[in-house]
Design a protein around this motif. Structure first.
Motif, PDB file in Angstrom:
ATOM      1  N   ARG A  78      70.572  29.748  53.050  1.00  0.00           N
ATOM      2  CA  ARG A  78      71.884  29.490  52.774  1.00  0.00           C
ATOM      3  C   ARG A  78      71.455  27.286  52.872  1.00  0.00           C
ATOM      4  O   ARG A  78      70.807  27.778  54.078  1.00  0.00           O
ATOM      5  CB  ARG A  78      73.105  29.291  53.005  1.00  0.00           C
ATOM      6  CG  ARG A  78      73.401  29.268  54.453  1.00  0.00           C
ATOM      7  CD  ARG A  78      74.975  29.258  55.161  1.00  0.00           C
ATOM      8  NE  ARG A  78      75.011  29.421  56.532  1.00  0.00           N
ATOM      9  CZ  ARG A  78      76.065  29.533  56.974  1.00  0.00           C
ATOM     10  NH1 ARG A  78      76.718  30.022  56.770  1.00  0.00           N
ATOM     11  NH2 ARG A  78      76.506  29.270  58.759  1.00  0.00           N
ATOM     12  N   GLN A  79      72.112  27.325  52.071  1.00  0.00           N
ATOM     13  CA  GLN A  79      71.968  25.513  52.427  1.00  0.00           C
ATOM     14  C   GLN A  79      73.030  24.751  51.654  1.00  0.00           C
ATOM     15  O   GLN A  79      73.683  24.938  51.033  1.00  0.00           O
ATOM     16  CB  GLN A  79      70.703  24.870  50.861  1.00  0.00           C
ATOM     17  CG  GLN A  79      70.636  23.831  51.378  1.00  0.00           C
ATOM     18  CD  GLN A  79      69.137  22.483  50.142  1.00  0.00           C
ATOM     19  OE1 GLN A  79      69.070  24.135  49.259  1.00  0.00           O
ATOM     20  NE2 GLN A  79      68.536  21.893  50.424  1.00  0.00           N
ATOM     21  N   ALA A  80      73.664  24.236  52.936  1.00  0.00           N
ATOM     22  CA  ALA A  80      74.910  23.650  52.467  1.00  0.00           C
ATOM     23  C   ALA A  80      75.069  22.406  52.202  1.00  0.00           C
ATOM     24  O   ALA A  80      73.773  21.776  52.204  1.00  0.00           O
ATOM     25  CB  ALA A  80      75.298  23.604  54.230  1.00  0.00           C
ATOM     26  N   PRO A  81      75.614  21.471  51.669  1.00  0.00           N
ATOM     27  CA  PRO A  81      75.533  19.913  50.467  1.00  0.00           C
ATOM     28  C   PRO A  81      74.863  19.481  51.929  1.00  0.00           C
ATOM     29  O   PRO A  81      75.310  18.786  53.136  1.00  0.00           O
ATOM     30  CB  PRO A  81      77.129  20.013  50.091  1.00  0.00           C
ATOM     31  CG  PRO A  81      77.737  21.120  50.653  1.00  0.00           C
ATOM     32  CD  PRO A  81      77.380  22.476  51.390  1.00  0.00           C
TER      33      PRO A  81
ATOM     34  N   GLY B  63      69.751  21.392  54.797  1.00  0.00           N
ATOM     35  CA  GLY B  63      68.161  22.448  55.115  1.00  0.00           C
ATOM     36  C   GLY B  63      68.692  23.439  54.373  1.00  0.00           C
ATOM     37  O   GLY B  63      69.363  24.010  54.923  1.00  0.00           O
ATOM     38  N   LEU B  64      68.037  24.353  54.727  1.00  0.00           N
ATOM     39  CA  LEU B  64      67.663  25.475  54.581  1.00  0.00           C
ATOM     40  C   LEU B  64      68.099  26.281  55.945  1.00  0.00           C
ATOM     41  O   LEU B  64      67.412  25.653  56.743  1.00  0.00           O
ATOM     42  CB  LEU B  64      66.283  26.797  54.325  1.00  0.00           C
ATOM     43  CG  LEU B  64      65.986  26.103  53.271  1.00  0.00           C
ATOM     44  CD1 LEU B  64      64.387  26.139  52.678  1.00  0.00           C
ATOM     45  CD2 LEU B  64      66.966  26.301  51.465  1.00  0.00           C
ATOM     46  N   GLU B  65      68.513  27.166  56.003  1.00  0.00           N
ATOM     47  CA  GLU B  65      68.907  28.295  57.127  1.00  0.00           C
ATOM     48  C   GLU B  65      69.261  29.494  56.922  1.00  0.00           C
ATOM     49  O   GLU B  65      70.163  30.183  55.917  1.00  0.00           O
ATOM     50  CB  GLU B  65      70.846  28.132  57.654  1.00  0.00           C
ATOM     51  CG  GLU B  65      70.793  28.105  58.563  1.00  0.00           C
ATOM     52  CD  GLU B  65      72.851  27.707  59.099  1.00  0.00           C
ATOM     53  OE1 GLU B  65      72.879  27.363  60.263  1.00  0.00           O
ATOM     54  OE2 GLU B  65      73.674  27.863  58.226  1.00  0.00           O
ATOM     55  N   TRP B  66      68.285  29.866  57.245  1.00  0.00           N
ATOM     56  CA  TRP B  66      68.355  31.684  57.878  1.00  0.00           C
ATOM     57  C   TRP B  66      69.957  32.042  58.278  1.00  0.00           C
ATOM     58  O   TRP B  66      70.781  31.788  59.294  1.00  0.00           O
ATOM     59  CB  TRP B  66      67.442  32.622  58.572  1.00  0.00           C
ATOM     60  CG  TRP B  66      66.410  33.425  57.841  1.00  0.00           C
ATOM     61  CD1 TRP B  66      66.550  34.626  57.280  1.00  0.00           C
ATOM     62  CD2 TRP B  66      64.818  32.621  57.752  1.00  0.00           C
ATOM     63  NE1 TRP B  66      65.231  34.631  57.227  1.00  0.00           N
ATOM     64  CE2 TRP B  66      64.242  33.710  57.044  1.00  0.00           C
ATOM     65  CE3 TRP B  66      64.267  31.595  58.167  1.00  0.00           C
ATOM     66  CZ2 TRP B  66      62.905  33.690  57.040  1.00  0.00           C
ATOM     67  CZ3 TRP B  66      62.636  31.601  58.087  1.00  0.00           C
ATOM     68  CH2 TRP B  66      62.118  32.668  57.355  1.00  0.00           C
ATOM     69  N   VAL B  67      70.503  33.222  57.053  1.00  0.00           N
ATOM     70  CA  VAL B  67      71.804  33.867  57.664  1.00  0.00           C
ATOM     71  C   VAL B  67      71.858  35.001  58.442  1.00  0.00           C
ATOM     72  O   VAL B  67      72.734  35.302  59.207  1.00  0.00           O
ATOM     73  CB  VAL B  67      72.458  33.640  56.389  1.00  0.00           C
ATOM     74  CG1 VAL B  67      74.130  34.616  56.981  1.00  0.00           C
ATOM     75  CG2 VAL B  67      72.507  32.843  55.834  1.00  0.00           C
ATOM     76  N   SER B  68      71.398  35.593  58.457  1.00  0.00           N
ATOM     77  CA  SER B  68      70.635  37.288  58.018  1.00  0.00           C
ATOM     78  C   SER B  68      69.218  38.103  57.461  1.00  0.00           C
ATOM     79  O   SER B  68      68.917  37.353  56.308  1.00  0.00           O
ATOM     80  CB  SER B  68      72.106  38.225  57.070  1.00  0.00           C
ATOM     81  OG  SER B  68      72.314  39.553  57.928  1.00  0.00           O
ATOM     82  N   VAL B  69      69.192  39.183  58.236  1.00  0.00           N
ATOM     83  CA  VAL B  69      68.245  39.651  58.044  1.00  0.00           C
ATOM     84  C   VAL B  69      68.327  41.375  57.423  1.00  0.00           C
ATOM     85  O   VAL B  69      68.906  41.648  58.909  1.00  0.00           O
ATOM     86  CB  VAL B  69      67.074  39.128  58.404  1.00  0.00           C
ATOM     87  CG1 VAL B  69      65.826  40.155  58.224  1.00  0.00           C
ATOM     88  CG2 VAL B  69      66.402  37.829  58.452  1.00  0.00           C
TER      89      VAL B  69
END
Lengths: 110, 119
Positions: free
Chosen positions: B38-41, B44-50
């Motif tokens: 995800r990318q919040a407004p 930067g990019l953030e891994w949420v789940s795999v």
């Protein structure tokens, strides 16, 4: 989970070369050859440019290259083009983490 | 053609729930490592789940116990169930395939779906 460290911005002129650094620790970049780089144009999907430190996916220009020294990985773009202007993110495997880690991102201005 | 198409993003109130979908074509979601990023407004990019090919799953600490990643082989679709949503879950959510099988080289991405959590 602290992010990998990237410069906030870099800039260059068309035709020049630039390098974006990505600094981590011995638990991630320094300990494994599992670094990837992504190009992200706002409003579009990120694009994989480099994986496993220095491998280019099919279709990615050879103007993009990756390397690593110690705890720091680097993305070099040669022959800069205006369409290269984007945000760039590094990512890495980190020991004892079950998810990857991104860098904070670098805005490239051409 | 290998591609991912997301859907399900919406405006939802704090505490609400949402289910994101990511339909795959050209490859099987159950045969691959699949991620939600995800990318919040303004962030930067953030891994949420795999989710991995062996069925194991992982989550970022801030969503543990609230989000569930799953796959449907018959629909060849990846899901992210989101519960007890908070304002800081507001972001564009992307699904992606990991071609490097756990080395985080995400080679196929969806176009993103927007989740807005308001109070």
């Amino acid at each position: 989970q602290s992010a990998l460290t990237q410069p906030a911005s870099v800039s260059g002129s068309p035709g020049q070369s630039i390098t974006i650094s990505c600094t981590g620790t011995s638990s991630d970049i320094g300990g494994y050859n599992y670094v990837s780089w992504y190009q992200h144009h706002p409003g579009k999907a990120p694009k994989l440019m480099i994986y496993d430190v220095n491998n280019r996916p099919s279709g990615v220009s050879d103007r993009f290259s990756g390397s690593k020294s110690g705890n720091t990985a680097s993305l070099t773009i040669s022959g800069l083009q205006t369409e290269d202007e984007a945000d760039f993110y590094c990512a890495s495997y980190r020991r004892n983490n079950t998810l990857g880690i991104f860098g904070g991102g670098t805005k490239l201005t051409v | 053609e290998v591609q991912l198409v997301e859907s399900g993003g919406d405006l939802v109130q704090v505490g609400g729930s949402l289910r994101l979908s990511c339909a795959a074509s050209g490859f099987g979601v159950t045969n691959n490592y699949m991620s939600w990023v995800r990318q919040a407004p303004g962030k930067g990019l953030e891994w949420v789940s795999v989710t991995r090919s062996d069925g194991s799953t992982s989550y970022i600490d801030s969503v543990k116990g609230r989000f569930i990643i799953s796959r449907d082989k018959s629909k060849n679709t990846l899901f992210l169930e989101m519960h007890s949503l908070r304002a800081d879950d507001t972001a564009i959510y992307y699904c992606a395939r990991d071609k490097t099988i756990g080395r985080y080289g995400l080679d196929v991405w969806g176009q993103g779906t927007t989740v807005t959590v308001s109070s």
